[in-house]
Write a protein that holds these residues in place. Structure first.
Motif, PDB file in Angstrom:
ATOM      1  N   SER A 104       0.836  -1.198   0.000  1.00 55.57           N
ATOM      2  CA  SER A 104       0.000   0.000   0.000  1.00 55.57           C
ATOM      3  C   SER A 104       0.871   1.248   0.000  1.00 55.57           C
ATOM      4  N   LEU A 105       0.423   2.275  -0.729  1.00 55.83           N
ATOM      5  CA  LEU A 105       1.146   3.540  -0.746  1.00 55.83           C
ATOM      6  C   LEU A 105       0.552   4.545   0.234  1.00 55.83           C
ATOM      7  N   SER A 106      -0.768   4.492   0.436  1.00 54.24           N
ATOM      8  CA  SER A 106      -1.418   5.475   1.302  1.00 54.24           C
ATOM      9  C   SER A 106      -0.955   5.336   2.754  1.00 54.24           C
ATOM     10  N   SER A 107      -0.790   4.135   3.202  1.00 51.90           N
ATOM     11  CA  SER A 107      -0.188   3.853   4.503  1.00 51.90           C
ATOM     12  C   SER A 107       0.965   2.900   4.217  1.00 51.90           C
TER      13      SER A 107
END
Length: 51
Positions: free
Chosen positions: A31-34
């Protein structure tokens, strides 16, 4: 295989079992957002319980 060059990543934790670290040769971004990374540890590894 022992002479094969491959990237190595250091994975570390400071959790309930104290500070532990190990090197892994494969890692995957989940995941990039978290920022979350995926890696596998053999159950026979001395640091298995810490992660």
């Amino acid at each position: 295989m022992s002479l094969l060059n491959a990237p190595v990543f250091l994975v570390a934790t400071d959790g309930q079992f104290g500070r532990h670290g190990l090197t892994v040769s494969e890692i995957c971004s989940v995941s990039l957002s978290s920022p979350t990374l995926l890696f596998y540890i053999n159950r026979d590894n001395i640091s298995y319980e810490a992660f």
